[in-house]
Design an enzyme around this catalytic site. Sequence first.
Site, PDB file in Angstrom:
ATOM      1  CG  ASP A  49      -1.914  -0.777   1.104  1.00  0.00           C
ATOM      2  OD1 ASP A  49      -3.235  -0.361   0.199  1.00  0.00           O
ATOM      3  OD2 ASP A  49      -1.978  -1.709   1.682  1.00  0.00           O
ATOM      4  CD  GLU A  72      -7.543   2.610   1.774  1.00  0.00           C
ATOM      5  OE1 GLU A  72      -8.388   1.715   2.502  1.00  0.00           O
ATOM      6  OE2 GLU A  72      -6.723   2.062   0.547  1.00  0.00           O
ATOM      7  CG  ASP A 137      -7.938   1.578  -2.152  1.00  0.00           C
ATOM      8  OD1 ASP A 137      -6.587   1.781  -1.917  1.00  0.00           O
ATOM      9  OD2 ASP A 137      -8.914   1.585  -1.722  1.00  0.00           O
ATOM     10  CB  ILE A 139      -3.129  -2.558  -1.840  1.00  0.00           C
ATOM     11  CG1 ILE A 139      -2.336  -2.752  -2.423  1.00  0.00           C
ATOM     12  CG2 ILE A 139      -3.947  -4.964  -2.059  1.00  0.00           C
ATOM     13  CD1 ILE A 139      -1.167  -3.446  -2.065  1.00  0.00           C
ATOM     14  CG  ASP A 140     -10.008  -1.471  -3.674  1.00  0.00           C
ATOM     15  OD1 ASP A 140     -11.030  -1.337  -3.012  1.00  0.00           O
ATOM     16  OD2 ASP A 140     -10.974  -1.617  -4.949  1.00  0.00           O
ATOM     17  CB  THR A 142      -5.826  -4.971   2.041  1.00  0.00           C
ATOM     18  OG1 THR A 142      -5.970  -3.708   1.111  1.00  0.00           O
ATOM     19  CG2 THR A 142      -4.882  -5.330   2.589  1.00  0.00           C
ATOM     20  CG  ASP A 298     -13.006   1.614  -1.291  1.00  0.00           C
ATOM     21  OD1 ASP A 298     -12.086   1.445  -1.516  1.00  0.00           O
ATOM     22  OD2 ASP A 298     -13.082   2.057   0.383  1.00  0.00           O
TER      23      ASP A 298
END
Length: 362
Positions: A49, A72, A137, A139-140, A142, A298
Amino acid sequence: MVTPHNYSQELQVALLAVQRATILTTRVFHEKAKGAISKDDKSPVTIGDFGAQALIIHALKKNFPSDSVVGEEDSDALRKDDGLRKQVWDLVQSTSLNDAQSEEVLGGPIKSENDMLEAIDAGNSSGGAQGRIWALDPIDGTKGFLRGGQYAVCLALMVDGDVKVGVLGCPNLPVSDSEPLDENAGKHADSGEGKGVLFAAVQGSKATSQPLSKGALASSQAISMRSISDLTQATFCESVEAGHSSHGDQAAIAKKLGITRPSVRMDSQAKYASIARGAGDVYLRLPVSESYQEKIWDHAAGDLIVRVAGGMVTDVKGERLDFSVGRTLAKNKGVVAAPAALHAQVVEAVKSVLENKGKSEL
């Protein structure tokens, strides 16, 4: 006469930045270097991330220094933990595209640990209805990333609250747009042969997919929602986590629509990408509490890609998602994405099920 802005530069930078970030996230997973820590909201976050956010914001700020970013992550955990910061810095330093021209577009390497931390913290915009704001984001999904399921690197540009450019990097989705989804799509995935896709859209233009590469951008092709006239034949996508979306309500809606195929549960905006290319048809994310507000990062990229590909995306009332009110979709509850011709029918089924549960206030 003012010539409309075509966002070609923004699209190129976003595609290359997301592609470079997926190289980092894929490496983190395959090297088993995924050390999860806890954020305030208790969701796991990995070194991937932080690294992905640093790379992407660095590229955005080099090309569009006046733009703001709603990201994020922030660097607090890295500033407090020397070991974690070193892991992220080592990854960021060693991640680049195998194409000098593409690297030049992205502004080259980050020069120092401090520059990396500042890039991460530049994602602190509060959003809003004015100006150019990127929603990121890194890493959407996770949890999907950690278990080897679906995840996405997500980036979208909003101008005066309206999404103009959207890019999704999905390392574990099949390259082929014609490969249908099944109930196992979100369970066991990898970024091996035949996997890895960049999805993109520009408002007023087209939605596309192209294979992820480690160098210059690969050739793209147009994608579109699958043309179906009978919802009973639809493939239904939903979140893996029951805490993200009400599985019970969604099952009742599917039954009301006559959908008999097993739902496809997968993490992240890979669901938006999958229905945009016609591998799936309907995506529902129904509210699980009165107080929860969806985060704009998101949904922004996926929302645009589905709409440009011929779909409609609204909340459970049938109202467009409003990205102009801050870091969350404060004016919306839930998400309903479906082919444009059938969207109203899906929304009516959603309303009926929720009202029968005494949730008409949603």
